[in-house]
Design a protein around this motif. Structure first.
Motif, PDB file in Angstrom:
ATOM      1  N   GLN A 166     -12.793  -2.948  18.544  1.00 30.57           N
ATOM      2  CA  GLN A 166     -12.585  -3.159  19.977  1.00 30.57           C
ATOM      3  C   GLN A 166     -12.023  -4.556  20.251  1.00 30.57           C
ATOM      4  O   GLN A 166     -11.108  -4.728  21.071  1.00 30.57           O
ATOM      5  N   ILE A 167     -12.529  -5.549  19.540  1.00 33.32           N
ATOM      6  CA  ILE A 167     -12.078  -6.929  19.737  1.00 33.32           C
ATOM      7  C   ILE A 167     -10.618  -7.098  19.327  1.00 33.32           C
ATOM      8  O   ILE A 167      -9.808  -7.693  20.048  1.00 33.32           O
ATOM      9  N   VAL A 168     -10.258  -6.551  18.174  1.00 30.79           N
ATOM     10  CA  VAL A 168      -8.926  -6.806  17.598  1.00 30.79           C
ATOM     11  C   VAL A 168      -7.875  -5.835  18.121  1.00 30.79           C
ATOM     12  O   VAL A 168      -6.705  -6.203  18.299  1.00 30.79           O
ATOM     13  N   LEU A 169      -8.256  -4.583  18.376  1.00 27.13           N
ATOM     14  CA  LEU A 169      -7.290  -3.567  18.772  1.00 27.13           C
ATOM     15  C   LEU A 169      -6.598  -3.905  20.087  1.00 27.13           C
ATOM     16  O   LEU A 169      -5.430  -3.546  20.296  1.00 27.13           O
ATOM     17  N   LYS A 170      -7.289  -4.624  20.977  1.00 27.09           N
ATOM     18  CA  LYS A 170      -6.706  -4.959  22.280  1.00 27.09           C
ATOM     19  C   LYS A 170      -5.405  -5.734  22.122  1.00 27.09           C
ATOM     20  O   LYS A 170      -4.405  -5.427  22.785  1.00 27.09           O
ATOM     21  N   GLN A 171      -5.398  -6.737  21.249  1.00 30.98           N
ATOM     22  CA  GLN A 171      -4.173  -7.514  21.085  1.00 30.98           C
ATOM     23  C   GLN A 171      -3.131  -6.770  20.267  1.00 30.98           C
ATOM     24  O   GLN A 171      -1.931  -6.948  20.468  1.00 30.98           O
ATOM     25  N   MET A 172      -3.575  -5.915  19.320  1.00 29.92           N
ATOM     26  CA  MET A 172      -2.615  -5.100  18.571  1.00 29.92           C
ATOM     27  C   MET A 172      -1.876  -4.145  19.494  1.00 29.92           C
ATOM     28  O   MET A 172      -0.674  -3.919  19.341  1.00 29.92           O
TER      29      MET A 172
END
Length: 310
Positions: A166-172
């Motif tokens: 959830q933390i990383v997927l947002k910027q991806m």
């Protein structure tokens, strides 16, 4: 009527043979990955500047850090033991020349994610490896004979994957590219008795990853579940390497060549072959009392032969 049945069985036989032929052809990609779909040298670096790896202090996590650094990424190492992180970070920086950032976090606790998110702010993350995990019972045993169930395993094996994703997927999603590798286990690809809690938690990772890939593949993001059968790590009590049990560095190097081969891989050629063989065995065989007793007896004998008293 007989002629119709003959034609029907002929067509069915041809379809089955065609299906088997297609599967055999597709399996060649694991034997010749560099010929089948060779990744450009800059593939991993093209996803972003940084790779984030959980459970990075040793074992598979450390191996992923080293290999991704060799492939041009700066590394964020996240794990519980600060000394291991510092030692591994220094080794990676010296060996590869890449930047390494460390974050100390105990994933058995649900309170670590605010600090992790703040520490990752501003970094262009191209790769996330959700590797951290734990065994409920290191040796096979029936559910009621194992340790008491608590939140630690759920937090470490399940919550960590969902929160970090959830933390990383947002910027991806904003950048329309990225690679997420979720480490499951071969024992999570079927209901595995004697490792009930571990198998169930790793099955979650398989289902979660495949569903997530269906949601985000059109946005240029690769989400893949990696399900190894045997790797010599601290969690597996450093099992002796063999045809099936791989060293972490060997396994990681091979598995990274498979990142474009579908939403689920077993990570290396030996494990892909083993998975094909196990699928031919009916599930009732593994679930039978006779098989379970044989496993328990085998491990009991192994411990008696190899256990050294202090």
């Amino acid at each position: 009527m007989e002629e119709f049945q003959h034609q029907l069985f002929t067509v069915l036989g041809a379809l089955i043979c065609f299906h088997i032929l297609v599967k055999c052809i597709l399996f060649l990609k694991y034997i010749f990955p560099h010929t089948w779909n060779a990744l450009p040298q800059a593939f991993f670096r093209s996803q972003g500047e940084w790779a984030v790896v959980t459970g990075a202090g040793d074992g598979l996590g450390k191996a992923y850090c080293f290999e991704l650094a060799k492939r041009g990424l700066n590394i964020v190492m996240i794990s519980r033991t600060l000394e291991k992180l510092q030692r591994a970070a220094a080794e990676i920086e010296q060996a590869t020349g890449q930047q390494v950032k460390i974050i100390q976090a105990d994933f058995t606790k649900d309170s670590v994610y605010e600090n992790i998110e703040e520490s990752l702010e501003g970094l262009e993350i191209g790769v996330l490896v959700n590797n951290v995990g734990m065994l409920h019972n290191p040796l096979p045993c029936r559910f009621l004979n194992g340790p008491d169930v608590d939140e630690s395993l759920i937090n470490c094996n399940i919550i960590s994957v969902t929160k970090m994703t959830q933390i990383v997927l947002k910027q991806m999603e904003l950048r329309q590219k990225g690679l997420i590798l979720n480490l499951s286990s071969g024992l999570g690809t079927f209901p595995c008795p004697l490792y009930t809690m571990y198998s169930a938690s790793k099955a979650f990772i398989c289902t979660f990853s495949k569903a997530l890939q269906a949601e985000y593949k059109e946005k240029g993001i690769i989400i893949q579940v990696v399900a190894p059968f045997g790797v010599s790590t601290p969690m597996t009590m450093h099992q002796k390497p063999s045809l099936i049990t791989k060293m972490p560095e060997e396994f990681v190097n091979e598995s990274l060549d498979y990142v474009t081969f579908g939403d689920e891989i077993f990570g290396c050629l030996a494990h892909e072959i083993l998975a094909c063989i196990l699928r031919l065995i009916p599930l009732w065989v593994f679930h039978s009392d006779r098989f379970q007793e044989a496993v328990l007896t085998t491990f009991s004998g192994y411990l008696k032969r190899n256990w050294k008293k202090p």
